[in-house]
Enzyme design. Sequence first.
Site, PDB file in Angstrom:
ATOM      1  N   LYS A  43       1.178  26.676  17.382  1.00  0.00           N
ATOM      2  CA  LYS A  43       0.161  26.862  16.420  1.00  0.00           C
ATOM      3  C   LYS A  43       0.478  27.523  15.194  1.00  0.00           C
ATOM      4  O   LYS A  43       0.041  26.853  14.132  1.00  0.00           O
ATOM      5  CB  LYS A  43      -1.054  27.533  17.088  1.00  0.00           C
ATOM      6  CG  LYS A  43      -1.813  26.986  18.178  1.00  0.00           C
ATOM      7  CD  LYS A  43      -2.985  27.538  18.667  1.00  0.00           C
ATOM      8  CE  LYS A  43      -3.542  26.815  19.960  1.00  0.00           C
ATOM      9  NZ  LYS A  43      -5.015  27.661  20.403  1.00  0.00           N
ATOM     10  N   LYS A 103       1.217  16.720  24.867  1.00  0.00           N
ATOM     11  CA  LYS A 103       0.084  16.809  25.657  1.00  0.00           C
ATOM     12  C   LYS A 103      -0.972  16.270  24.673  1.00  0.00           C
ATOM     13  O   LYS A 103      -1.101  16.372  23.701  1.00  0.00           O
ATOM     14  CB  LYS A 103      -0.168  18.240  26.221  1.00  0.00           C
ATOM     15  CG  LYS A 103      -0.696  18.940  25.180  1.00  0.00           C
ATOM     16  CD  LYS A 103      -1.067  20.452  25.724  1.00  0.00           C
ATOM     17  CE  LYS A 103      -1.312  21.224  24.511  1.00  0.00           C
ATOM     18  NZ  LYS A 103      -1.742  22.619  24.772  1.00  0.00           N
ATOM     19  N   LYS A 146      -6.903  17.936  21.327  1.00  0.00           N
ATOM     20  CA  LYS A 146      -8.056  17.555  20.483  1.00  0.00           C
ATOM     21  C   LYS A 146      -7.429  17.820  18.932  1.00  0.00           C
ATOM     22  O   LYS A 146      -8.038  17.279  17.895  1.00  0.00           O
ATOM     23  CB  LYS A 146      -9.326  18.281  20.334  1.00  0.00           C
ATOM     24  CG  LYS A 146      -9.187  19.846  21.053  1.00  0.00           C
ATOM     25  CD  LYS A 146     -10.603  20.328  21.615  1.00  0.00           C
ATOM     26  CE  LYS A 146     -10.370  21.372  22.414  1.00  0.00           C
ATOM     27  NZ  LYS A 146     -11.391  21.735  23.636  1.00  0.00           N
TER      28      LYS A 146
END
Length: 326
Positions: free
Chosen positions: A112, A194, A197
């Site tokens: 992230k 993966k 969203k």
Amino acid sequence: MTKRIFSGAQPTGNVHLGNYLGALKNWVALQHEYESFFCIVNLHALTIAQDPALLIEKTRDLARIYLAVGIDPQVSTIFIQSDVHEHAELTWVLNCVARMSELERMTQYKDKARKQQENISVGLFDYPVLMASDILLYQTDLVPVGDDQRQHLELTRDIAIRFNRDYGETFKAPDAFIPKVGARIMSLSDPAKKMSKSDDDPNGCVLLMDDADTVQKKFKRAVTDSGTEIRFDVSRPAINNLLEIYHLMTGKTPQAVENHFAGKGYAQLKGDLAESTVEFLRPIQQRVREINDERLDEILDQGREKARQIARATLERVFHLTGLKR
Ligand code: TYM
């Protein structure tokens, strides 16, 4: 004594098939065997920028999804994380137990942070400690999650064991429940990533609230592997992923799935997959629309009271042992 499960999802947008097949599906299956707590982790959502009014809405939408996929409020406790302030309080104490070096090793944080680069919040870094607090407050035995949470669960165990060693037996060290199939549903547009969203390509991710046309379009565009044979084979990750989704969605055994597609082409696979997904999602979407606001408030209020009771008892002990309270 009945064993306990705890799990949660972030209200950061619409839930996708990966969330469902990797986690929520197992919550529904396990809830009758365990005393179950399912949390809407809005404090975690705040680790990245959120629109306040939208966050309120997404939080409630996620509660509707929990109910619509089959979490039964008669047997399971559904609640909003920020409604139980013990989560934030325990996080502070556990911040003083967790090590910087441990958090620096977290791959999800590193991913992230790489994507965001600037203005990374301390909250994003501290995310796993808040997650450990969620789990440890409830003396959880089992945590049903997808594969991407494995490392966070290991950290949770380490924190629990360290606290117990330094202050006295307090927390149960929980086990992760990660399904053999479905723990890592991959993106339809890039089977090396993966399903997520936050994927740059929205076609890679099928949302539980997608309408029939969108579902069909997404599966139609799904990338495939070279070759023509349709069978489970991890060395052909795109087809393997589509077959896993089909297998989990229809409940057919892997052998039955392979028999079904024997001699057929990729277009058929995508078409059948789209069709079963649309069929599968229809009643869920219908239930989401039917849940009324008052009933939802009632469920979340009850959930908060039930969760608080247990969380309070654990936190009292923590405060006592750490010298925060006599
Ligand atoms: P979140 O909201 O990102 O995801 C919710 C659940 O979905 C699983 N998941 C997947 N499973 C299979 N394939 C995928 N592509 C996929 N993408 C997501 C996740 O593993 C997760 O189980 N940190 C958690 C939320 C959390 C939590 C907790 C979970 C906060 N506190 C305490 C358990 C216990 C998360 O990021 O969820």
